[in-house]
Design a protein around this motif. Structure first.
Motif, PDB file in Angstrom:
ATOM      1  N   SER A  91       0.823  -1.209   0.000  1.00  0.00           N
ATOM      2  CA  SER A  91       0.000   0.000   0.000  1.00  0.00           C
ATOM      3  C   SER A  91       0.857   1.258   0.000  1.00  0.00           C
ATOM      4  N   LEU A  92       2.019   1.199   0.651  1.00  0.00           N
ATOM      5  CA  LEU A  92       2.918   2.352   0.649  1.00  0.00           C
ATOM      6  C   LEU A  92       3.480   2.594  -0.748  1.00  0.00           C
ATOM      7  N   ILE A  93       3.876   1.516  -1.413  1.00  0.00           N
ATOM      8  CA  ILE A  93       4.393   1.653  -2.773  1.00  0.00           C
ATOM      9  C   ILE A  93       3.307   2.205  -3.694  1.00  0.00           C
ATOM     10  N   HIS A  94       2.088   1.684  -3.530  1.00  0.00           N
ATOM     11  CA  HIS A  94       1.003   2.153  -4.390  1.00  0.00           C
ATOM     12  C   HIS A  94       0.713   3.635  -4.131  1.00  0.00           C
ATOM     13  N   ALA A  95       0.749   4.045  -2.863  1.00  0.00           N
ATOM     14  CA  ALA A  95       0.531   5.462  -2.550  1.00  0.00           C
ATOM     15  C   ALA A  95       1.602   6.329  -3.198  1.00  0.00           C
ATOM     16  N   ARG A 115      12.094   1.922   6.335  1.00  0.00           N
ATOM     17  CA  ARG A 115      11.717   1.276   7.595  1.00  0.00           C
ATOM     18  C   ARG A 115      12.448   1.956   8.748  1.00  0.00           C
ATOM     19  N   HIS A 116      11.679   2.389   9.736  1.00  0.00           N
ATOM     20  CA  HIS A 116      12.254   2.964  10.945  1.00  0.00           C
ATOM     21  C   HIS A 116      12.885   1.876  11.812  1.00  0.00           C
ATOM     22  N   GLY A 117      13.976   2.246  12.505  1.00  0.00           N
ATOM     23  CA  GLY A 117      14.439   1.401  13.600  1.00  0.00           C
ATOM     24  C   GLY A 117      13.480   1.527  14.766  1.00  0.00           C
ATOM     25  N   ILE A 118      13.244   2.757  15.206  1.00  0.00           N
ATOM     26  CA  ILE A 118      12.240   3.011  16.230  1.00  0.00           C
ATOM     27  C   ILE A 118      10.875   2.598  15.703  1.00  0.00           C
ATOM     28  N   SER A 119      10.189   1.760  16.409  1.00  0.00           N
ATOM     29  CA  SER A 119       8.844   1.230  16.130  1.00  0.00           C
ATOM     30  C   SER A 119       8.841   0.128  15.080  1.00  0.00           C
ATOM     31  N   ASN A 120       9.931  -0.060  14.330  1.00  0.00           N
ATOM     32  CA  ASN A 120      10.040  -1.128  13.322  1.00  0.00           C
ATOM     33  C   ASN A 120       9.100  -0.932  12.147  1.00  0.00           C
ATOM     34  N   ALA A 121       8.558   0.259  11.965  1.00  0.00           N
ATOM     35  CA  ALA A 121       7.494   0.469  10.982  1.00  0.00           C
ATOM     36  C   ALA A 121       8.040   0.793   9.602  1.00  0.00           C
ATOM     37  N   LEU A 122       7.394   0.227   8.570  1.00  0.00           N
ATOM     38  CA  LEU A 122       7.551   0.710   7.204  1.00  0.00           C
ATOM     39  C   LEU A 122       6.834   2.049   7.090  1.00  0.00           C
ATOM     40  N   PHE A 123       7.361   2.979   6.284  1.00  0.00           N
ATOM     41  CA  PHE A 123       6.782   4.315   6.275  1.00  0.00           C
ATOM     42  C   PHE A 123       6.867   4.972   4.914  1.00  0.00           C
ATOM     43  N   LEU A 124       5.971   5.944   4.727  1.00  0.00           N
ATOM     44  CA  LEU A 124       6.004   6.887   3.612  1.00  0.00           C
ATOM     45  C   LEU A 124       5.434   8.198   4.130  1.00  0.00           C
ATOM     46  N   TYR A 125       6.183   9.287   3.952  1.00  0.00           N
ATOM     47  CA  TYR A 125       5.719  10.604   4.368  1.00  0.00           C
ATOM     48  C   TYR A 125       5.369  11.437   3.137  1.00  0.00           C
ATOM     49  N   LEU A 127      -0.365  11.589  -9.977  1.00  0.00           N
ATOM     50  CA  LEU A 127      -1.250  12.745  -9.837  1.00  0.00           C
ATOM     51  C   LEU A 127      -0.492  14.055  -9.657  1.00  0.00           C
ATOM     52  N   GLY A 128       0.821  14.025  -9.865  1.00  0.00           N
ATOM     53  CA  GLY A 128       1.592  15.261  -9.821  1.00  0.00           C
ATOM     54  C   GLY A 128       2.090  15.660  -8.459  1.00  0.00           C
ATOM     55  N   PHE A 129       2.046  14.739  -7.492  1.00  0.00           N
ATOM     56  CA  PHE A 129       2.515  15.046  -6.147  1.00  0.00           C
ATOM     57  C   PHE A 129       3.824  14.332  -5.813  1.00  0.00           C
ATOM     58  N   GLY A 130       4.556  13.886  -6.829  1.00  0.00           N
ATOM     59  CA  GLY A 130       5.804  13.183  -6.565  1.00  0.00           C
ATOM     60  C   GLY A 130       6.792  14.006  -5.761  1.00  0.00           C
ATOM     61  N   ASP A 131       6.839  15.320  -6.006  1.00  0.00           N
ATOM     62  CA  ASP A 131       7.753  16.178  -5.250  1.00  0.00           C
ATOM     63  C   ASP A 131       7.345  16.309  -3.789  1.00  0.00           C
ATOM     64  N   GLU A 132       6.110  15.914  -3.467  1.00  0.00           N
ATOM     65  CA  GLU A 132       5.637  16.013  -2.086  1.00  0.00           C
ATOM     66  C   GLU A 132       5.847  14.720  -1.310  1.00  0.00           C
ATOM     67  N   ILE A 133       6.543  13.745  -1.912  1.00  0.00           N
ATOM     68  CA  ILE A 133       6.986  12.585  -1.126  1.00  0.00           C
ATOM     69  C   ILE A 133       8.151  13.068  -0.280  1.00  0.00           C
ATOM     70  N   ASP A 134       7.907  13.207   0.997  1.00  0.00           N
ATOM     71  CA  ASP A 134       8.848  13.871   1.894  1.00  0.00           C
ATOM     72  C   ASP A 134       9.947  12.919   2.367  1.00  0.00           C
ATOM     73  N   ARG A 135       9.594  11.637   2.475  1.00  0.00           N
ATOM     74  CA  ARG A 135      10.574  10.648   2.930  1.00  0.00           C
ATOM     75  C   ARG A 135      10.021   9.252   2.676  1.00  0.00           C
ATOM     76  N   GLY A 136      10.913   8.328   2.283  1.00  0.00           N
ATOM     77  CA  GLY A 136      10.519   6.949   2.122  1.00  0.00           C
ATOM     78  C   GLY A 136      10.158   6.607   0.685  1.00  0.00           C
ATOM     79  N   PRO A 137       9.664   5.374   0.484  1.00  0.00           N
ATOM     80  CA  PRO A 137       9.401   4.358   1.504  1.00  0.00           C
ATOM     81  C   PRO A 137      10.692   3.890   2.187  1.00  0.00           C
TER      82      PRO A 137
END
Length: 331
Positions: free
Chosen positions: A220-224, A243-253, A231-241
């Motif tokens: 779902s993160l890759i698809h987002a 994986r955090h060390g803290i919390s072990n979470a996969l992420f996309l900002y 949709l023209g928001f590629g420059d607004e991908i702030d970080r990621g995809p």
């Protein structure tokens, strides 16, 4: 200094619940959160839009309010019952904490207050109930956010913020410190049994760094990210995809049209048993923020949403984090 959780607080917090943002273009912001992030629009008015995740039965977890300036208005927590709102009022009065009871559409008894480091908070005990869409798979678009999970706030005084919230029953699951000490640079605190509902990190604050929605899986993160690009928001991908060390979470900002930051994430762990100690990370360890080795950009570290009328203070602890620009030799 590590805090001690009060297991018998004055009132009962249950989870991160809802966030209110002011935006300068309602239609454009709605399109971003609906089409790029994947949230569900519950209701629209001339001045506000209410959205939620696909599995949420509460009327809203994100409120967009039209204004001339983009600000973080309030971050919301649920309490268990109406009596907890009354108990919170009593606690705030006794401890000289600025607060007010307000009427909010689609919410039960609601209390707004500023915590000791200036974070604008809102408590409510109930919301109008709507249909869950967690099995309406035909409506899963972009990242298909399921539910609001947590917030990260930048603060000038992590210790004071942490002492206050652990005094209200939050448990610290992980933290960052420096040079073998327990001087707090960042704290991850929870009440609902996973790694965090409310995070405070060191920096110019108070400011809302991001609010986060859980998504079904890593795909779902890759698809987002793909949808953002399409949709023209590629420059607004702030970080990621990543994986955090803290919390072990996969992420996309992602950053919205007014530069508020939303995180989509997956796979953090349970933190329920009281005997489990918090995990300590040294601030010099880059794996705390990104197990895959790539640091965040300067804007991820230094940009965040201000609260209206709230003075931003320089942090008590000073640091110069390694950024993506440093990694790439960009000056």
């Amino acid at each position: 200094m590590l805090p001690t959780t009060n297991h018998n607080p004055a009132f009962n917090l249950t989870r991160a619940s809802h966030v209110s943002l002011s935006v300068t273009d309602l239609e454009r912001s709605r399109d971003f959160y609906r089409d790029v992030a994947g949230l569900v629009v519950t209701r629209e008015t001339d001045n506000a839009i209410y959205l939620r995740g696909l599995e949420e039965a509460s009327h809203h977890s994100l409120v967009l309010e039209l204004a001339k300036e983009a600000k973080a208005l309030y971050i919301g927590l649920r309490v268990r019952t109406d009596d907890d709102i009354t108990a919170a009022e009593k606690f705030f009065k006794e401890n000289n904490i600025e607060h007010r009871r307000v009427e909010k559409d689609y919410q039960g008894p609601t209390l707004q207050f500023r915590d000791p480091v200036g974070t604008w908070m809102e408590l409510t005990s109930s919301m109008d109930v709507v249909d869950r869409k967690m099995q309406q798979f035909n409506e899963f678009v972009a990242g298909a956010p399921q539910r609001l999970d947590h917030y990260q706030v930048v603060t000038y005084d992590v210790q004071t913020a942490t002492d206050f919230w652990t005094g209200l029953g939050m448990r610290m699951s992980e933290y960052t410190a420096k040079d073998g000490t327990d001087e707090l640079w960042g704290t991850w605190m929870e009440v609902k049994g996973n790694t965090h509902d409310l995070v405070f990190t060191n920096g110019r604050g108070p400011r809302l760094h991001h609010f986060a929605y859980a998504v079904p899986d890593g795909a779902s993160l890759i698809h987002a990210a793909d949808v953002a690009g399409a949709l023209g928001f590629g420059d607004e991908i702030d970080r990621g995809p990543g994986r955090h060390g803290i919390s072990n979470a996969l992420f996309l900002y992602l950053r919205d049209p007014d530069q508020h930051r939303i995180e989509l994430f997956n796979t953090h762990y349970q933190f329920i048993d009281l005997e489990t100690p918090p995990i300590r990370w040294d601030v010099s360890n880059p794996r705390r923020a990104q197990l895959w080795g790539m640091p965040a950009s300067r804007r991820w570290f230094f940009e965040a949403s201000e609260f209206p009328g709230e003075e931003v203070h320089e942090p008590l602890l000073q640091a110069n984090p390694d950024t993506l620009e440093d990694y790439l030799g960009i000056h």
